[in-house]
Each structure stands twice: as C-alpha cells, then as structure tokens.
Design a protein around this motif. Sequence first.
Motif, PDB file in Angstrom:
ATOM      1  N   THR A 174       0.763  -0.931   0.030  1.00 11.89           N
ATOM      2  CA  THR A 174      -0.211  -0.016   0.533  1.00 11.89           C
ATOM      3  C   THR A 174       0.549   0.848   0.114  1.00 11.89           C
ATOM      4  O   THR A 174       1.566   1.575   1.023  1.00 11.89           O
ATOM      5  CB  THR A 174      -0.580   0.017   1.071  1.00 11.89           C
ATOM      6  OG1 THR A 174      -1.442  -1.220   1.143  1.00 11.89           O
ATOM      7  CG2 THR A 174      -2.131   1.184   1.181  1.00 11.89           C
ATOM      8  N   ARG A 203       3.197  -0.190 -12.933  1.00 14.95           N
ATOM      9  CA  ARG A 203       3.372  -0.905 -11.529  1.00 14.95           C
ATOM     10  C   ARG A 203       2.210  -0.373 -10.787  1.00 14.95           C
ATOM     11  O   ARG A 203       2.440  -1.015  -8.981  1.00 14.95           O
ATOM     12  CB  ARG A 203       4.897  -0.439 -10.606  1.00 14.95           C
ATOM     13  CG  ARG A 203       5.683  -1.909 -11.165  1.00 14.95           C
ATOM     14  CD  ARG A 203       6.744  -1.402 -10.915  1.00 14.95           C
ATOM     15  NE  ARG A 203       7.044  -0.909  -9.324  1.00 14.95           N
ATOM     16  CZ  ARG A 203       8.415  -0.789  -8.660  1.00 14.95           C
ATOM     17  NH1 ARG A 203       8.750   0.174  -9.205  1.00 14.95           N
ATOM     18  NH2 ARG A 203       8.300  -0.503  -7.859  1.00 14.95           N
ATOM     19  N   LYS A 204       1.576  -0.016 -10.758  1.00 24.74           N
ATOM     20  CA  LYS A 204       0.293   1.308  -9.970  1.00 24.74           C
ATOM     21  C   LYS A 204      -0.637   0.535 -10.097  1.00 24.74           C
ATOM     22  O   LYS A 204      -1.383   0.224 -11.446  1.00 24.74           O
ATOM     23  CB  LYS A 204       0.903   2.360 -10.550  1.00 24.74           C
ATOM     24  CG  LYS A 204       2.053   3.356  -9.247  1.00 24.74           C
ATOM     25  CD  LYS A 204       2.133   4.602  -9.902  1.00 24.74           C
ATOM     26  CE  LYS A 204       2.429   5.672 -11.424  1.00 24.74           C
ATOM     27  NZ  LYS A 204       2.266   6.598 -11.435  1.00 24.74           N
ATOM     28  N   ILE A 228       1.243  -0.703  -4.682  1.00 19.63           N
ATOM     29  CA  ILE A 228       2.909  -0.830  -6.042  1.00 19.63           C
ATOM     30  C   ILE A 228       3.023  -2.170  -6.334  1.00 19.63           C
ATOM     31  O   ILE A 228       3.474  -2.592  -4.511  1.00 19.63           O
ATOM     32  CB  ILE A 228       3.594   0.329  -5.953  1.00 19.63           C
ATOM     33  CG1 ILE A 228       3.709   1.754  -5.153  1.00 19.63           C
ATOM     34  CG2 ILE A 228       4.867  -0.174  -6.471  1.00 19.63           C
ATOM     35  CD1 ILE A 228       2.899   2.742  -6.815  1.00 19.63           C
ATOM     36  N   LYS A 234      15.006  -3.859  -6.347  1.00 24.52           N
ATOM     37  CA  LYS A 234      14.282  -3.473  -5.151  1.00 24.52           C
ATOM     38  C   LYS A 234      14.406  -3.531  -4.066  1.00 24.52           C
ATOM     39  O   LYS A 234      13.789  -3.996  -4.156  1.00 24.52           O
ATOM     40  CB  LYS A 234      14.087  -1.384  -5.792  1.00 24.52           C
ATOM     41  CG  LYS A 234      14.033  -0.655  -6.734  1.00 24.52           C
ATOM     42  CD  LYS A 234      12.976   0.463  -6.846  1.00 24.52           C
ATOM     43  CE  LYS A 234      12.921   1.552  -7.478  1.00 24.52           C
ATOM     44  NZ  LYS A 234      12.088   2.505  -7.896  1.00 24.52           N
TER      45      LYS A 234
HETATM   46  C1  LIG Z   1      -0.653  -6.023   0.659  1.00 29.19           C
HETATM   47  C2  LIG Z   1      -2.221  -6.811   0.470  1.00 29.19           C
HETATM   48  C3  LIG Z   1      -2.283  -8.165  -0.705  1.00 29.19           C
HETATM   49  C4  LIG Z   1      -2.655  -9.177  -0.836  1.00 29.19           C
HETATM   50  C5  LIG Z   1      -4.442  -9.033   0.069  1.00 29.19           C
HETATM   51  C6  LIG Z   1      -4.873 -10.450  -0.002  1.00 29.19           C
HETATM   52  C7  LIG Z   1      -5.737 -10.868   0.986  1.00 29.19           C
HETATM   53  C8  LIG Z   1      -5.452 -10.876   2.173  1.00 29.19           C
HETATM   54  C9  LIG Z   1      -4.101 -11.801   2.780  1.00 29.19           C
HETATM   55  C10 LIG Z   1      -4.246 -11.746   3.146  1.00 29.19           C
HETATM   56  C11 LIG Z   1      -3.480  -9.789   3.807  1.00 29.19           C
HETATM   57  C12 LIG Z   1      -2.733  -9.334   4.243  1.00 29.19           C
HETATM   58  C13 LIG Z   1      -3.277  -8.243   4.057  1.00 29.19           C
HETATM   59  C14 LIG Z   1      -1.534  -7.226   4.181  1.00 29.19           C
HETATM   60  C15 LIG Z   1      -1.983  -5.615   3.795  1.00 29.19           C
HETATM   61  C16 LIG Z   1      -0.809  -4.581   4.707  1.00 29.19           C
HETATM   62  C17 LIG Z   1      -1.246  -3.923   3.915  1.00 29.19           C
HETATM   63  C18 LIG Z   1       0.197  -3.012   4.226  1.00 29.19           C
HETATM   64  O1  LIG Z   1       0.053  -2.811   5.030  1.00 29.19           O
HETATM   65  S1  LIG Z   1       1.362  -2.803   3.181  1.00 29.19           S
HETATM   66  C19 LIG Z   1       2.250  -1.818   4.630  1.00 29.19           C
HETATM   67  C20 LIG Z   1       2.562   0.157   4.911  1.00 29.19           C
HETATM   68  N1  LIG Z   1       2.942   0.456   3.445  1.00 29.19           N
HETATM   69  C21 LIG Z   1       4.177   0.458   3.390  1.00 29.19           C
HETATM   70  O2  LIG Z   1       4.809   0.143   4.542  1.00 29.19           O
HETATM   71  C22 LIG Z   1       4.810   1.542   2.198  1.00 29.19           C
HETATM   72  C23 LIG Z   1       5.597   2.177   2.024  1.00 29.19           C
HETATM   73  N2  LIG Z   1       6.243   1.883   1.286  1.00 29.19           N
HETATM   74  C24 LIG Z   1       7.376   1.400   0.464  1.00 29.19           C
HETATM   75  O3  LIG Z   1       8.476   0.400   0.559  1.00 29.19           O
HETATM   76  C25 LIG Z   1       7.797   2.086  -0.875  1.00 29.19           C
HETATM   77  O4  LIG Z   1       7.085   3.323  -1.070  1.00 29.19           O
HETATM   78  C26 LIG Z   1       6.935   1.183  -2.282  1.00 29.19           C
HETATM   79  C27 LIG Z   1       4.772   1.878  -2.338  1.00 29.19           C
HETATM   80  C28 LIG Z   1       7.131  -0.428  -2.581  1.00 29.19           C
HETATM   81  C29 LIG Z   1       6.835   2.198  -3.912  1.00 29.19           C
HETATM   82  O5  LIG Z   1       8.371   2.190  -3.819  1.00 29.19           O
HETATM   83  P1  LIG Z   1       9.608   1.464  -4.850  1.00 29.19           P
HETATM   84  O6  LIG Z   1      10.520   1.827  -5.197  1.00 29.19           O
HETATM   85  O7  LIG Z   1       9.405   0.012  -5.299  1.00 29.19           O
HETATM   86  O8  LIG Z   1       8.603   2.977  -6.295  1.00 29.19           O
HETATM   87  P2  LIG Z   1       8.749   3.856  -6.470  1.00 29.19           P
HETATM   88  O9  LIG Z   1       9.600   3.923  -7.759  1.00 29.19           O
HETATM   89  O10 LIG Z   1       8.897   4.970  -5.111  1.00 29.19           O
HETATM   90  O11 LIG Z   1       6.791   4.394  -7.357  1.00 29.19           O
HETATM   91  C30 LIG Z   1       6.685   3.301  -8.195  1.00 29.19           C
HETATM   92  C31 LIG Z   1       5.477   4.443  -8.660  1.00 29.19           C
HETATM   93  O12 LIG Z   1       5.063   4.733  -7.457  1.00 29.19           O
HETATM   94  C32 LIG Z   1       4.445   6.334  -7.534  1.00 29.19           C
HETATM   95  N3  LIG Z   1       4.595   6.186  -6.110  1.00 29.19           N
HETATM   96  C33 LIG Z   1       5.046   5.706  -4.635  1.00 29.19           C
HETATM   97  N4  LIG Z   1       4.594   6.077  -3.826  1.00 29.19           N
HETATM   98  C34 LIG Z   1       2.758   6.686  -3.905  1.00 29.19           C
HETATM   99  C35 LIG Z   1       2.443   7.367  -3.536  1.00 29.19           C
HETATM  100  N5  LIG Z   1       2.370   7.237  -2.358  1.00 29.19           N
HETATM  101  N6  LIG Z   1       1.700   8.098  -3.620  1.00 29.19           N
HETATM  102  C36 LIG Z   1       1.645   8.493  -5.004  1.00 29.19           C
HETATM  103  N7  LIG Z   1       2.781   7.767  -5.973  1.00 29.19           N
HETATM  104  C37 LIG Z   1       3.780   7.289  -5.511  1.00 29.19           C
HETATM  105  C38 LIG Z   1       5.689   7.178  -8.085  1.00 29.19           C
HETATM  106  O13 LIG Z   1       5.047   8.236  -7.858  1.00 29.19           O
HETATM  107  C39 LIG Z   1       6.286   6.256  -9.060  1.00 29.19           C
HETATM  108  O14 LIG Z   1       5.246   7.000 -10.172  1.00 29.19           O
HETATM  109  P3  LIG Z   1       5.293   6.545 -11.770  1.00 29.19           P
HETATM  110  O15 LIG Z   1       6.948   7.292 -11.317  1.00 29.19           O
HETATM  111  O16 LIG Z   1       4.930   6.391 -12.869  1.00 29.19           O
HETATM  112  O17 LIG Z   1       6.458   4.966 -12.093  1.00 29.19           O
END
Ligand SMILES: CC/C=C\C/C=C\C/C=C\CCCCCCCC(=O)SCCNC(=O)CCNC(=O)[C@H](O)C(C)(C)COP(=O)(O)OP(=O)(O)OC[C@H]1O[C@@H](n2cnc3c(N)ncnc32)[C@H](O)[C@@H]1OP(=O)(O)O
Length: 237
Positions: A174, A203-204, A228, A234
């Motif tokens: 997220t 990737r978004k 993402i 990375k």
């Molecule tokens: C996740 C759920 C999965 C499955 C559920 C399915 C079933 C249920 C089963 C189990 C349940 C499990 C549920 C668990 C849910 C938990 C979800 C979470 O809590 S996740 C934890 C909270 N989030 C984080 O800690 C994320 C921290 N951030 C990061 O690690 C990084 O910023 C990232 C999100 C990984 C992105 O980093 P990257 O280096 O990979 O990408 P970037 O090059 O920075 O960005 C790519 C692209 O995206 C744009 N962007 C990135 N962040 C944002 C933002 N906040 N707002 C707007 N845009 C964003 C960025 O500008 C790039 O865009 P582009 O240049 O157009 O490509």
Amino acid sequence: MLRSCTAGLRSIWALRGRREGAPRLSMDLQPARRLFSTEKVIHKDWALPNPSWSKDLKLLFDQFMKKCEDGSWERLPSYKRRSTQESEDFKTYFLDPKLVEEERLSQAQLFTRGFEDGLGFEYVIFKNNDEKRTVCLFQGGPYLQGVPGLLHGGAMATMIDIALGSCTGGAVMTANLNINFKRPVPLCSVVVINSQLDKLEGRKLFLSCNVRSVDEKTLYSEATGLFIKLDPEKSST
Ligand SMILES: CC/C=C\C/C=C\C/C=C\CCCCCCCC(=O)SCCNC(=O)CCNC(=O)[C@H](O)C(C)(C)COP(=O)(O)OP(=O)(O)OC[C@H]1O[C@@H](n2cnc3c(N)ncnc32)[C@H](O)[C@@H]1OP(=O)(O)O
C-alpha cells in the motif's frame, strides 16, 4: 445495540475455548500434541463461520457461497500466517535479516486474526476475478471500539486496506490510502466493503471501495488506494 453486544460477548465467553483450533491445551499434555495443536491453529482457515457470527453475517456468507457455485466468485481463505512460499517471495523484497530476528519472525501472524472468536475482526472476502472486484463481509467485535459503542476508525482503515489489497495479486504494498469516514459504524454490526480495481498503470494499481450497511441504506465510508507492485530489483528496507 449495546445490549445485543453485551449478550454477544457473554455467549462469546461461554464459547471461548470450545471452538475448533482454540489453543486451550493444559500443561500436562505431551509436547507432540502441543505441536500438533499449534500446527492446526496456523493452518486453520479463519474465513469461515464461527458461533460469534451474527445472523446477518451468516446470511450474507451463505448468499455469496451460492454465487461461488458457478465459479464466477471465489471465497478467499485466510490464514494467520502466510505460506512459506509467500513469505519467501516477500523476503526477497524487504526482509533485511538484520532488522527482524528469525525467532521473532517465527512468531509473526496477521494481526487481524489474532483475536478470540468474535472479539476482533471477523471477516470473509469473496473475489470476482473477471470483474476485478471483491466483496468483504466484516463484523467488528467489541475489542475494536473507538468512541464508546462505535468501531475505531483505525480498525475500519485496516479492513479497507485488506479489502483493497484483496483486489490485487502478487507482491504489492500500500503506497496511499485515502478514506472519507461519512457515518460512524456501530460496534458489532456487519458492514459490506465493495472494492474494485479501477486502473492499472505500470506497477501502480488504483483501487476504490465503499463501506455500506447490510441493507445498503447507510454509506459509512468511501476510500481509494494506491498499491505498488514490488520491483524485484529494489529492496524496500
Ligand atoms: C497488500 C495486500 C496483499 C494481499 C491481500 C490479499 C488477500 C488478503 C490476504 C492477506 C491479507 C494481508 C493484508 C496485508 C495488507 C497489508 C498492506 C500493508 O500494510 S503494506 C504496509 C504499508 N505500506 C508500506 O509500508 C509501504 C512503504 N513504501 C514503500 O515500501 C515504497 O514506497 C513502495 C510503495 C514499495 C514503492 O517504492 P518503489 O521504490 O518500489 O516504487 P517508486 O519508484 O517509489 O514508485 C513507483 C511509482 O509509484 C508512485 N508512487 C509511489 N508511492 C506513491 C504515493 N504514496 N503516492 C503516489 N504515487 C506514488 C511513484 O511516483 C512511481 O510512479 P511512476 O514514476 O509513475 O512510475
């Protein structure tokens, strides 16, 4: 509402320890049996009815199970721990061994599944793959209280995050979650979270959802999320 919640609590406590997989082994049991029981808890699918489920939740569950019969919908199972393969997949991205001790990691579990039956998050998610949408049926128990008698907004946010995440697939995180809380959710009530994938851009993944009462008359919340897809090149830590 509070009276029914108290009655619910009483029956929950009465049932406590009797449900399938409950860790209620006494200390005199053999270690092998303890291990077996622990395994049973880990592999238990929690997205199935238990005695704490209200009539509304059971009814909706049955309706969606019917929809699953022709294969258009599927019920997503839910475990306390991710499979070894899934954990390995995620480790590739962000598990720096220096950050979390292996022993601590072995205790890790999905926090929404860490409550006794009926006290915390009771939910099941159904997915329609063709329509790229999910429906999450959620009953927030008495341990999720914020303002007295009402569900904590953070608990709602957690469920929204999981519901939106269930519309994605593979390793995602997220990046942004935006929620408008429009009406407070009564504690112990059932809500329906309708989520959909709106747009995929590289990737978004752009997703949105709404949270409504069972009779659909009350709109509790609306939310959008940006997830993402993780880039294997990375590391996030
Ligand atoms: C996740 C759920 C999965 C499955 C559920 C399915 C079933 C249920 C089963 C189990 C349940 C499990 C549920 C668990 C849910 C938990 C979800 C979470 O809590 S996740 C934890 C909270 N989030 C984080 O800690 C994320 C921290 N951030 C990061 O690690 C990084 O910023 C990232 C999100 C990984 C992105 O980093 P990257 O280096 O990979 O990408 P970037 O090059 O920075 O960005 C790519 C692209 O995206 C744009 N962007 C990135 N962040 C944002 C933002 N906040 N707002 C707007 N845009 C964003 C960025 O500008 C790039 O865009 P582009 O240049 O157009 O490509």
